[in-house]
Design a protein around this motif. Structure first.
Motif, PDB file in Angstrom:
ATOM      1  N   TYR A 185      17.372  -0.397  -0.324  1.00 50.71           N
ATOM      2  CA  TYR A 185      17.122  -0.666   1.101  1.00 50.71           C
ATOM      3  C   TYR A 185      16.519   0.566   1.766  1.00 50.71           C
ATOM      4  CZ  TYR A 185      18.085  -1.413   6.061  1.00 50.71           C
ATOM      5  OH  TYR A 185      17.959  -1.517   7.434  1.00 50.71           O
ATOM      6  N   LEU A 186      17.045   1.741   1.431  1.00 49.25           N
ATOM      7  CA  LEU A 186      16.532   2.993   2.005  1.00 49.25           C
ATOM      8  C   LEU A 186      15.131   3.312   1.481  1.00 49.25           C
ATOM      9  CD1 LEU A 186      19.789   5.155   1.757  1.00 49.25           C
ATOM     10  CD2 LEU A 186      18.863   4.031   3.787  1.00 49.25           C
ATOM     11  N   THR A 187      14.901   3.066   0.191  1.00 49.46           N
ATOM     12  CA  THR A 187      13.577   3.360  -0.364  1.00 49.46           C
ATOM     13  C   THR A 187      12.516   2.406   0.191  1.00 49.46           C
ATOM     14  OG1 THR A 187      14.147   2.043  -2.336  1.00 49.46           O
ATOM     15  CG2 THR A 187      14.407   4.445  -2.482  1.00 49.46           C
ATOM     16  N   ARG A 188      12.925   1.177   0.536  1.00 43.52           N
ATOM     17  CA  ARG A 188      11.969   0.247   1.178  1.00 43.52           C
ATOM     18  C   ARG A 188      11.561   0.775   2.545  1.00 43.52           C
ATOM     19  NH1 ARG A 188      14.966  -4.049  -1.091  1.00 43.52           N
ATOM     20  NH2 ARG A 188      16.184  -4.263   0.830  1.00 43.52           N
ATOM     21  N   ILE A 189      12.536   1.318   3.292  1.00 42.25           N
ATOM     22  CA  ILE A 189      12.222   1.910   4.601  1.00 42.25           C
ATOM     23  C   ILE A 189      11.286   3.098   4.411  1.00 42.25           C
ATOM     24  CG2 ILE A 189      13.199   3.132   6.581  1.00 42.25           C
ATOM     25  CD1 ILE A 189      15.730   1.434   6.244  1.00 42.25           C
ATOM     26  N   TYR A 190      11.573   3.915   3.389  1.00 47.56           N
ATOM     27  CA  TYR A 190      10.713   5.069   3.094  1.00 47.56           C
ATOM     28  C   TYR A 190       9.290   4.596   2.771  1.00 47.56           C
ATOM     29  CZ  TYR A 190       8.599   8.830   0.380  1.00 47.56           C
ATOM     30  OH  TYR A 190       7.730   9.775  -0.099  1.00 47.56           O
ATOM     31  N   THR A 191       9.165   3.570   1.946  1.00 44.80           N
ATOM     32  CA  THR A 191       7.847   3.048   1.566  1.00 44.80           C
ATOM     33  C   THR A 191       7.079   2.561   2.786  1.00 44.80           C
ATOM     34  OG1 THR A 191       8.676   2.395  -0.618  1.00 44.80           O
ATOM     35  CG2 THR A 191       6.638   1.338   0.147  1.00 44.80           C
ATOM     36  N   GLN A 192       7.767   1.858   3.672  1.00 48.17           N
ATOM     37  CA  GLN A 192       7.118   1.360   4.898  1.00 48.17           C
ATOM     38  C   GLN A 192       6.655   2.524   5.777  1.00 48.17           C
ATOM     39  OE1 GLN A 192      10.165  -1.162   6.529  1.00 48.17           O
ATOM     40  NE2 GLN A 192       9.853  -2.776   5.004  1.00 48.17           N
ATOM     41  N   ALA A 193       7.477   3.572   5.852  1.00 49.17           N
ATOM     42  CA  ALA A 193       7.111   4.741   6.659  1.00 49.17           C
ATOM     43  C   ALA A 193       5.887   5.448   6.069  1.00 49.17           C
ATOM     44  CB  ALA A 193       8.296   5.707   6.738  1.00 49.17           C
ATOM     45  N   VAL A 194       5.872   5.581   4.741  1.00 46.84           N
ATOM     46  CA  VAL A 194       4.731   6.214   4.079  1.00 46.84           C
ATOM     47  C   VAL A 194       3.464   5.395   4.308  1.00 46.84           C
ATOM     48  CG1 VAL A 194       3.737   6.768   1.823  1.00 46.84           C
ATOM     49  CG2 VAL A 194       6.080   7.433   2.331  1.00 46.84           C
ATOM     50  N   GLN A 195       3.568   4.080   4.186  1.00 42.49           N
ATOM     51  CA  GLN A 195       2.397   3.227   4.408  1.00 42.49           C
ATOM     52  C   GLN A 195       1.873   3.380   5.837  1.00 42.49           C
ATOM     53  OE1 GLN A 195       3.201  -0.833   3.280  1.00 42.49           O
ATOM     54  NE2 GLN A 195       3.191  -0.373   1.096  1.00 42.49           N
ATOM     55  N   TRP A 196       2.782   3.467   6.801  1.00 43.15           N
ATOM     56  CA  TRP A 196       2.361   3.639   8.202  1.00 43.15           C
ATOM     57  C   TRP A 196       1.585   4.951   8.356  1.00 43.15           C
ATOM     58  CZ3 TRP A 196       3.021   7.163  12.121  1.00 43.15           C
ATOM     59  CH2 TRP A 196       2.659   6.742  13.410  1.00 43.15           C
ATOM     60  N   ILE A 197       2.097   6.030   7.752  1.00 47.98           N
ATOM     61  CA  ILE A 197       1.428   7.334   7.839  1.00 47.98           C
ATOM     62  C   ILE A 197       0.063   7.279   7.163  1.00 47.98           C
ATOM     63  CG2 ILE A 197       1.547   9.749   7.084  1.00 47.98           C
ATOM     64  CD1 ILE A 197       4.627   9.505   7.349  1.00 47.98           C
ATOM     65  N   VAL A 198       0.004   6.660   5.977  1.00 49.21           N
ATOM     66  CA  VAL A 198      -1.262   6.587   5.234  1.00 49.21           C
ATOM     67  C   VAL A 198      -2.311   5.819   6.035  1.00 49.21           C
ATOM     68  CG1 VAL A 198      -2.386   5.637   3.171  1.00 49.21           C
ATOM     69  CG2 VAL A 198      -0.196   6.824   2.949  1.00 49.21           C
ATOM     70  N   PHE A 199      -1.913   4.698   6.631  1.00 52.00           N
ATOM     71  CA  PHE A 199      -2.855   3.909   7.432  1.00 52.00           C
ATOM     72  C   PHE A 199      -3.351   4.712   8.639  1.00 52.00           C
ATOM     73  CE2 PHE A 199      -1.472   0.267   4.978  1.00 52.00           C
ATOM     74  CZ  PHE A 199      -2.590  -0.550   4.975  1.00 52.00           C
ATOM     75  N   ARG A 200      -2.429   5.477   9.271  1.00 53.37           N
ATOM     76  CA  ARG A 200      -2.849   6.291  10.416  1.00 53.37           C
ATOM     77  C   ARG A 200      -3.817   7.392   9.976  1.00 53.37           C
ATOM     78  NH1 ARG A 200      -0.311   2.685  11.671  1.00 53.37           N
ATOM     79  NH2 ARG A 200      -2.453   1.936  11.628  1.00 53.37           N
ATOM     80  N   PHE A 201      -3.501   8.052   8.870  1.00 54.15           N
ATOM     81  CA  PHE A 201      -4.388   9.106   8.377  1.00 54.15           C
ATOM     82  C   PHE A 201      -5.757   8.544   8.006  1.00 54.15           C
ATOM     83  CE2 PHE A 201      -2.450  13.371   7.357  1.00 54.15           C
ATOM     84  CZ  PHE A 201      -1.372  13.227   8.218  1.00 54.15           C
ATOM     85  N   ASN A 202      -5.738   7.350   7.431  1.00 50.54           N
ATOM     86  CA  ASN A 202      -7.018   6.735   7.064  1.00 50.54           C
ATOM     87  C   ASN A 202      -7.838   6.395   8.307  1.00 50.54           C
ATOM     88  OD1 ASN A 202      -8.691   5.683   4.807  1.00 50.54           O
ATOM     89  ND2 ASN A 202      -8.473   3.775   5.919  1.00 50.54           N
ATOM     90  N   ASP A 203      -7.152   5.933   9.361  1.00 48.69           N
ATOM     91  CA  ASP A 203      -7.845   5.609  10.617  1.00 48.69           C
ATOM     92  C   ASP A 203      -8.397   6.872  11.283  1.00 48.69           C
ATOM     93  OD1 ASP A 203      -7.240   2.952  10.259  1.00 48.69           O
ATOM     94  OD2 ASP A 203      -5.458   2.997  11.535  1.00 48.69           O
ATOM     95  N   TRP A 204      -7.633   7.975  11.216  1.00 48.07           N
ATOM     96  CA  TRP A 204      -8.003   9.183  11.952  1.00 48.07           C
ATOM     97  C   TRP A 204      -8.971  10.091  11.191  1.00 48.07           C
ATOM     98  CZ3 TRP A 204      -2.134  10.338  12.957  1.00 48.07           C
ATOM     99  CH2 TRP A 204      -1.650   9.425  13.898  1.00 48.07           C
TER     100      TRP A 204
END
Length: 425
Positions: free
Chosen positions: A34-53
């Motif tokens: 459950y915790l690693t799923r939250i971590y994965t979602q957080a990483v994906q959010w950061i990656v998408f933001r970095f890709n946008d910026w």
């Protein structure tokens, strides 16, 4: 110079920590996933933001992959980790001005990379040891023109063709894992591992196998551990100078519970990783060797007669959508020579899974093993051991096939080997 060295070390510490992500090793513990799923979602959010910026690799990153490790998302994640590692290392250096890096930090970095290499070596080595990673070419593949295959599938088949070669590859990877488990043999393990994993990386690069990024990171891991102690290796192997033992994998634990904890953790790693790798490989091997009682004997079945809505049609060789032959394989697999996208179409053949109802003498055709509802069903009847009839409704049309089993053989399937060859064959 000292600042550059400190920043470089801290950069690689963050880089390897994020790329290896050892917390995923704890997923077997209830609740951790459950915790690693939250971590994965957080990483994906950061990656998408970095890709946008900054990165702009693609408007919409592909997070699915479908078996590929080289998707736009994974490359964006790789570049994001590099940027984050550099930024954090610079900030770390700005707030922590200690002149000498902590010895414990070096110890944890050395061993994090070392045990990750062990993990990879045992996981992949064990399945190769039983020749399970790359399978021998199927009848459908043997019946497909060589030029229709993409480079990856060609490489998979040429390795799968030879069980001894695949087993040899597995032995070499397992050797790397065993050598890295013990501190005295780590240097030898790294040099052997570098050779083994560079070969894998070059195969992935040259045959367009979509594991380039992951295999590159494994090679980087070997190179980093060799580079960090490069002066000692250089003295020993090249300059013929005296050197001192490598100490990056050692740390003097002063408390008894720490020493016991280290032994317990290492023992747990060996039992879980080594034990599970071999248990899983043996289970898969035993499953693959089970005698099969398929209602359709494996083979190539050419179409002798084809009827559509009770009207006989000749098979048009130029019609790509026409069904031109059937191949039934072991494991309830099969394919049809057609470009019909009703099935999963690859390399000019449409692949299917079939389930047989012996009582009703019906074959249910499915696109994948996980499908609960079949695409369609056809009644089957053997006139004799080489003549099979199929009939059923497909897309509102009533189809009838009379199939004759071919006696065609493939020289490649004979697994030929000659100590003496008087000429090229």
């Amino acid at each position: 110079m000292k600042h550059i060295k400190k920043i470089s070390f801290r950069f690689f510490f963050i880089y390897f920590l994020l790329t290896i992500a050892p917390w995923f090793w704890l997923d077997v513990i209830p609740g951790v996933s459950y915790l690693t799923r939250i971590y994965t979602q957080a990483v994906q959010w950061i990656v998408f933001r970095f890709n946008d910026w900054f990165l702009h690799i693609k408007d919409k990153l592909n997070t699915e992959g479908y078996g590929s490790g080289d998707t736009t998302y994974y490359w964006a994640e790789f570049y994001t980790i590099i940027i984050l590692s550099l930024v954090i290392a610079i900030l770390w250096n700005a707030f922590d001005k200690k002149e000498k890096e902590s010895k414990s930090l070096s110890y944890w970095l050395h061993n994090l990379i070392r045990y990750n290499l062990c993990f990879v070596s045992f996981i992949y080595g064990s399945i190769k040891l039983f020749a399970l990673q790359m399978s021998f070419p199927t009848l459908s593949q043997l019946a497909t023109p060589l030029g229709d295959f993409l480079p990856m599938r060609l490489s998979w088949m040429f390795i799968g063709y030879s069980e001894p070669y695949q087993i040899f590859s597995g032995i070499m990877e397992l050797t790397v894992g065993v050598l890295l488990l013990y501190r005295r043999t780590i240097p030898l393990g790294l040099f052997v591992g570098l050779g083994v994993f560079i070969n894998v990386f070059v195969l992935n690069m040259c045959y367009d196998i979509p594991v380039k990024l992951y295999s590159m990171q494994i090679v980087i891991s070997c190179l980093f551990l060799l580079a960090i102690d490069s002066e000692k290796y250089l003295n020993f192997f090249v300059l013929n100078k005296p050197t001192v033992p490598i100490t990056g994998y050692n740390y003097r634990f002063t408390k008894r519970w720490q020493r016991i904890g280290r032994i317990v953790l290492k023992s747990t790693f060996i039992v879980l990783v080594v034990g599970f790798s071999f248990y899983d490989a043996v289970s898969q091997y035993q499953e693959s060797k089970k005698l099969e009682t398929s209602v359709i004997p494996p083979g190539i079945y050419n179409i002798k007669t084809f009827k559509k809505n009770n009207q006989i049609f000749a098979i048009d060789a130029t019609d790509t959508m026409a069904w031109k032959d059937f191949i039934f394989e072991k494991g309830k697999l099969g394919s049809i020579k057609t470009a019909d996208t009703t099935f999963m179409n690859r390399y000019g053949r449409a692949y299917f899974i079939y389930e047989a109802d012996k009582a009703k003498q019906i074959i249910h055709f499915k696109e994948s093993m996980s499908d609960s509802v079949p695409l369609f069903g056809m009644k089957y009847k053997f006139i004799n051991k080489n003549l099979l009839q199929l009939n059923g409704v497909f897309k509102k049309d009533t189809l009838f096939f009379e199939l004759i089993k071919s006696n065609k053989t493939f020289p490649l399937a004979e697994r030929q080997f000659h100590w003496i060859s008087e000429a090229n064959r």
